[in-house]
Motif scaffolding. Structure first.
Motif, mmCIF file in Angstrom:
data_model
loop_
_atom_site.group_PDB
_atom_site.id
_atom_site.type_symbol
_atom_site.label_atom_id
_atom_site.label_comp_id
_atom_site.label_asym_id
_atom_site.label_seq_id
_atom_site.Cartn_x
_atom_site.Cartn_y
_atom_site.Cartn_z
ATOM 1 N N GLU A 165 41.132 23.501 38.383
ATOM 2 C CA GLU A 165 39.858 23.033 38.925
ATOM 3 C C GLU A 165 39.642 23.546 40.342
ATOM 4 O O GLU A 165 38.529 23.956 40.707
ATOM 5 C CB GLU A 165 39.827 21.506 38.900
ATOM 6 N N ARG A 166 40.722 23.566 41.145
ATOM 7 C CA ARG A 166 40.587 24.053 42.519
ATOM 8 C C ARG A 166 40.243 25.535 42.538
ATOM 9 O O ARG A 166 39.367 25.967 43.305
ATOM 10 C CB ARG A 166 41.876 23.789 43.291
ATOM 11 N N PHE A 167 40.904 26.323 41.692
ATOM 12 C CA PHE A 167 40.602 27.750 41.658
ATOM 13 C C PHE A 167 39.213 28.015 41.078
ATOM 14 O O PHE A 167 38.530 28.958 41.496
ATOM 15 C CB PHE A 167 41.665 28.502 40.852
ATOM 16 N N GLU A 168 38.799 27.184 40.123
ATOM 17 C CA GLU A 168 37.444 27.353 39.597
ATOM 18 C C GLU A 168 36.408 27.072 40.680
ATOM 19 O O GLU A 168 35.353 27.723 40.726
ATOM 20 C CB GLU A 168 37.228 26.414 38.407
ATOM 21 N N ARG A 169 36.701 26.124 41.549
ATOM 22 C CA ARG A 169 35.758 25.739 42.596
ATOM 23 C C ARG A 169 35.737 26.733 43.750
ATOM 24 O O ARG A 169 34.667 27.071 44.263
ATOM 25 C CB ARG A 169 36.132 24.347 43.117
ATOM 26 N N THR A 170 36.913 27.221 44.147
ATOM 27 C CA THR A 170 36.984 28.081 45.332
ATOM 28 C C THR A 170 37.157 29.556 45.016
ATOM 29 O O THR A 170 36.885 30.410 45.854
ATOM 30 C CB THR A 170 38.155 27.667 46.245
ATOM 31 N N GLY A 173 36.445 35.203 41.043
ATOM 32 C CA GLY A 173 36.704 34.047 40.201
ATOM 33 C C GLY A 173 38.047 34.169 39.518
ATOM 34 O O GLY A 173 38.464 35.260 39.138
ATOM 35 N N ALA A 174 38.741 33.048 39.344
ATOM 36 C CA ALA A 174 40.063 33.052 38.713
ATOM 37 C C ALA A 174 39.986 32.855 37.208
ATOM 38 O O ALA A 174 40.939 33.151 36.486
ATOM 39 C CB ALA A 174 40.942 31.959 39.329
ATOM 40 N N VAL A 175 38.859 32.347 36.729
ATOM 41 C CA VAL A 175 38.670 32.069 35.306
ATOM 42 C C VAL A 175 37.385 32.750 34.857
ATOM 43 O O VAL A 175 36.348 32.639 35.516
ATOM 44 C CB VAL A 175 38.589 30.552 35.037
ATOM 45 N N VAL A 176 37.462 33.471 33.741
ATOM 46 C CA VAL A 176 36.287 34.145 33.191
ATOM 47 C C VAL A 176 36.195 33.839 31.699
ATOM 48 O O VAL A 176 37.131 33.290 31.109
ATOM 49 C CB VAL A 176 36.348 35.676 33.399
ATOM 50 N N ARG A 177 35.097 34.208 31.118
ATOM 51 C CA ARG A 177 34.950 34.136 29.654
ATOM 52 C C ARG A 177 35.065 35.546 29.082
ATOM 53 O O ARG A 177 34.538 36.497 29.640
ATOM 54 C CB ARG A 177 33.616 33.509 29.267
ATOM 55 N N HIS A 178 35.780 35.636 27.972
ATOM 56 C CA HIS A 178 35.945 36.946 27.342
ATOM 57 C C HIS A 178 34.572 37.479 26.935
ATOM 58 O O HIS A 178 33.766 36.743 26.336
ATOM 59 C CB HIS A 178 36.859 36.827 26.116
ATOM 60 N N PRO A 205 32.085 34.635 35.411
ATOM 61 C CA PRO A 205 33.130 34.186 36.348
ATOM 62 C C PRO A 205 32.705 32.912 37.051
ATOM 63 O O PRO A 205 31.513 32.671 37.249
ATOM 64 C CB PRO A 205 33.235 35.359 37.335
ATOM 65 N N THR A 206 33.681 32.067 37.385
ATOM 66 C CA THR A 206 33.371 30.795 38.051
ATOM 67 C C THR A 206 32.847 31.023 39.465
ATOM 68 O O THR A 206 32.195 30.145 40.029
ATOM 69 C CB THR A 206 34.596 29.887 38.098
#
Length: 335
Positions: free
Chosen positions: A153-158, A212-217, A328-329
């Motif tokens: 959650e922290r990486f998604e936010r920042t 962003g640390a999280v992406v969608r394929h 990306p987040t």
């Protein structure tokens, strides 16, 4: 993809702890390229289905043959923003990154800090090491699920921040990373790719880029842990190497380091948590000379184990993906 191209391949072998493997039927000069061309769609479909695919039996012998196979399987890219030196064999065909053989290379997604990272990674082993030296792979949606929810959650936010220092003494040079050492051209590239830059006394360069640390394929929509947060962090370095570099250049002068996107430092506990999640979902198989490995770079992370003896692995980055198409987040807009 045709039914005949699928049925002409042997069944993919699935074994616990090992990447999916396919036995090829190719022998003799030129057969590997012909076989790859014939089965291109099926191989790519299998790599997409499983996240990675090890092809054994092609008998790849040299850089020319390997490059021909790579070009049959994907649209090869020219590497930019390299983090370590490579040998260039041909356009889009490189050696594996020059990394100390006695040091493990942490799992990562190639060029995950770029605005157009590769969608497909291609590896080929020409000389297998005497011991170890695997190219392990890990499923990033599974890694994401395994990570502590508050950390995600922290990486998604920042987001995450990559800070790099270029000089002529350590790491990849400015010319190796940007294809030129002309200041104006480097600045143009940085502005076009959402990279902040600052020229240092003596001609060095410091850059930072937030991603962003999280992406969608881009094809499946799966949420993927897609970054190089642990790999390019100071706490992943060999302790003696890190201490030496900090003594010489200071903590702000390390060749690369990662932070939370708001600039907060990432501690060794975070790196350990990420590494443990990777290890829980890592697949390994010792290289054999002639092997080919396809890796979906968004869905699947890869690394390199320490090794003994000579090791020659060739690499190609293919099928560029637009990061903006991966939800990306952290939204990145080039200036």
């Amino acid at each position: 993809m045709t039914t005949s191209s699928l049925t002409s391949l042997h069944n993919v072998e699935l074994h616990p702890g090992k990447p999916p493997m396919l036995q090829a039927e190719a022998s003799g000069a030129g057969d590997a390229e012909h076989w790859a061309a014939k089965h291109r769609d099926a191989l790519r479909a299998l790599a997409a289905e499983h996240g990675s695919l090890l092809v054994r039996g092609l008998g790849l012998r040299d850089a020319a043959e390997t490059g021909a196979v790579f070009r049959q399987l994907g649209s090869l890219m020219t590497e930019t923003e390299a983090f370590a030196p490579r040998r260039r064999y041909a356009e889009g065909v490189y050696s594996a990154s020059k990394w100390p053989p006695n040091q493990h290379m942490c799992m990562h997604h190639e060029l995950s800090y770029a605005l157009e990272p590769p969608g497909l990674m291609l590896f080929a082993c020409l000389v297998a090491p005497m011991a170890r030296g695997e190219t392990p792979v890990a499923d990033s949606p599974s890694v994401l699920q395994a990570l502590p929810s508050e950390l995600v959650e922290r990486f998604e936010r920042t987001g995450w921040l990559l800070v790099r220092n270029y000089n002529e003494e350590i790491g990849a040079s400015i010319a190796a990373s940007f294809g030129t050492d002309d200041r104006r051209a480097v600045e143009t590239y940085c502005r076009a790719n959402a990279i902040k830059f600052e020229w240092q006394p003596g001609g060095g360069l410091r850059t930072s880029q937030r991603r962003g640390a999280v992406v969608r394929h881009p094809r499946t929509g799966q949420r993927c842990w897609f970054n190089q947060i642990a790999f390019l962090n100071q706490w992943t370095m060999d302790p003696e190497v890190r201490e030496y570099l900090v003594d010489i250049y200071g903590e702000d002068g390390l060749p690369f380091n990662t932070r939370f996107g708001n600039g907060d430092p990432i501690g060794p506990d975070v790196v350990q948590a990420v590494d443990e999640a990777y290890e829980a979902h890592t697949l390994r198989e010792p290289w054999q000379a002639g092997d080919l490995l396809l890796v979906d770079n968004v869905r699947t992370a890869h690394g390199r184990e320490e090794f003994e003896g000579p090791r020659e692995v060739l690499v190609a980055m293919a099928d560029a993906v637009h990061l903006a198409d991966c939800s990306p987040t952290i939204k990145v807009t080039a200036s």
